[in-house]
Design a protein around this motif. Structure first.
Motif, mmCIF file in Angstrom:
data_model
loop_
_atom_site.group_PDB
_atom_site.id
_atom_site.type_symbol
_atom_site.label_atom_id
_atom_site.label_comp_id
_atom_site.label_asym_id
_atom_site.label_seq_id
_atom_site.Cartn_x
_atom_site.Cartn_y
_atom_site.Cartn_z
ATOM 1 N N TYR A 38 12.751 7.367 -9.229
ATOM 2 C CA TYR A 38 12.164 6.241 -8.625
ATOM 3 C C TYR A 38 13.039 5.879 -7.454
ATOM 4 O O TYR A 38 14.325 5.648 -7.664
ATOM 5 N N ASP A 122 -2.607 -0.246 -5.905
ATOM 6 C CA ASP A 122 -1.866 0.432 -6.941
ATOM 7 C C ASP A 122 -2.856 1.349 -7.531
ATOM 8 O O ASP A 122 -2.583 2.384 -8.122
ATOM 9 N N LYS A 126 -3.232 5.446 -8.242
ATOM 10 C CA LYS A 126 -3.081 6.156 -9.629
ATOM 11 C C LYS A 126 -4.614 6.955 -9.610
ATOM 12 O O LYS A 126 -4.594 8.159 -10.408
ATOM 13 N N ASN A 132 3.468 7.704 -9.899
ATOM 14 C CA ASN A 132 4.509 7.104 -9.510
ATOM 15 C C ASN A 132 4.554 6.418 -8.380
ATOM 16 O O ASN A 132 5.945 5.798 -8.012
ATOM 17 N N SER A 134 3.938 2.820 -6.751
ATOM 18 C CA SER A 134 3.800 1.431 -7.737
ATOM 19 C C SER A 134 3.903 0.274 -6.482
ATOM 20 O O SER A 134 4.812 0.225 -6.017
ATOM 21 N N LYS A 136 3.450 -3.758 -6.486
ATOM 22 C CA LYS A 136 3.458 -4.817 -7.165
ATOM 23 C C LYS A 136 3.780 -6.058 -6.396
ATOM 24 O O LYS A 136 3.413 -7.247 -6.820
ATOM 25 N N PRO A 182 8.744 0.736 -12.518
ATOM 26 C CA PRO A 182 7.201 0.367 -11.789
ATOM 27 C C PRO A 182 7.101 -0.714 -11.680
ATOM 28 O O PRO A 182 5.933 -1.305 -11.345
ATOM 29 N N THR A 187 8.240 4.334 -5.532
ATOM 30 C CA THR A 187 7.654 5.886 -5.508
ATOM 31 C C THR A 187 8.809 6.761 -5.900
ATOM 32 O O THR A 187 10.094 6.486 -5.804
#
Length: 295
Positions: A38, A122, A126, A132, A134, A136, A182, A187
């Motif tokens: 990440y 997001d 997915k 991976n 994310s 937010k 996450p 990423t």
């Protein structure tokens, strides 16, 4: 030497931590360094936002011709030009999307996120299988938390307070935004590069969506990373990102003489200076370019 060996040789000269994936879109030749680790995306998270926007345009839920009136409540510090506009300007969604990418405009980014929703960006990642990636935080949330002012409200007063913090003390290097989890905008190099591959080969929601994304990314004006050491006429569709000691750039490089194109994702942290990271990313792109041209 193989492409993998060449890139690792370049990276051996850096004290920062890098995650790199390079892939030729024709031959499939690939090199990967920390592909599943990440990394904080910084402004490269604007690529997943753009991808989601064009998916929504495909589905008819929004139009590039929509217009939005900017107010003081929209102000976001950091990169971009819209923060310099007088309140009351009307801007088309097409222009917001373009400015979000070509000058990394944070105000434009957050206006788009208001329209489509960070949670939907997001969720779309997915749906694509990019588990991976994310998303937010908006730009405002990322910057205000990074400045140690996470409770500050968006608007003219908050804008000036956060801007002043950056002028005097900069980012808090221990801020939660740098945690590779996450719960932040993170990423892996592998997932980001896969998104670029789908964009570059027209396999996103549609060929039209991919073409629209590329049309904007090829207009990039911040060219001091991936494109910097490449021949002047090289076509590059890219998006860079910087926050604190994080220095990133991701994109697609088009090779001469019908040699195709390659994706490159270069994510990193722990730099002594932004310029150090920029030079390293430029060298990585140059190394990959010369490898594919001379094959």
């Amino acid at each position: 030497m193989s492409l993998q060996e060449k890139l690792e040789h370049v990276l051996s000269e850096s004290s920062a931590t890098f995650g790199v994936v390079v892939k030729h879109l024709g031959t499939g030749e690939e090199a990967r360094v920390r592909p599943e680790q990440y990394f904080q995306m910084a402004s490269t998270f604007k690529v997943p936002i753009l991808a989601t926007l064009f998916r929504d345009i495909d589905e008819g839920t929004c139009s590039l011709e929509q217009r939005f009136r900017l107010t003081e409540d929209d102000l976001v510090p950091g990169s971009g030009v819209l923060k310099e506009f007088l309140p009351g300007a009307d801007v088309a969604l097409r222009d917001l999307a373009t400015l979000m990418i070509i000058v990394s405009d944070n105000l434009a980014t957050d206006k788009i996120l208001e329209l489509i929703g960070a949670e939907r960006v997001d969720a779309y990642m997915k749906e694509l299988g990019l588990q991976n990636i994310s998303i937010k935080q908006s730009c405002w949330e990322l910057l205000s938390v990074g400045a140690g002012m996470g409770s500050e409200k968006k608007g003219a007063e908050g804008f000036h307070k956060v801007t002043e913090v950056f002028k005097t003390s900069g980012f808090d290097s221990d801020s939660v935004i740098f945690q590779p989890t996450p719960e932040n905008n993170v990423t892996t190099p592998a997932d980001m590069n896969q998104l670029l591959e789908w964009i570059g080969t027209g396999q996103l929601s549609s060929q039209a969506a991919s073409d629209g994304i590329l049309d904007i990314m090829k207009r990039q004006q911040l060219r001091n990373r991936i494109p910097y050491l490449l021949p002047d006429q090289t076509v590059v569709a890219s998006k860079s990102g910087t926050v604190g000691h994080v220095v990133n750039d991701v994109g697609i490089v088009y090779l001469p003489e019908e040699k195709g194109a390659f994706t490159i994702t270069a994510l990193s942290f722990g730099h002594a200076s932004t310029k150090e990271g920029e030079r390293m990313i430029a060298r990585l792109a140059q190394t990959a370019y010369e490898h594919f041209v001379n094959e």
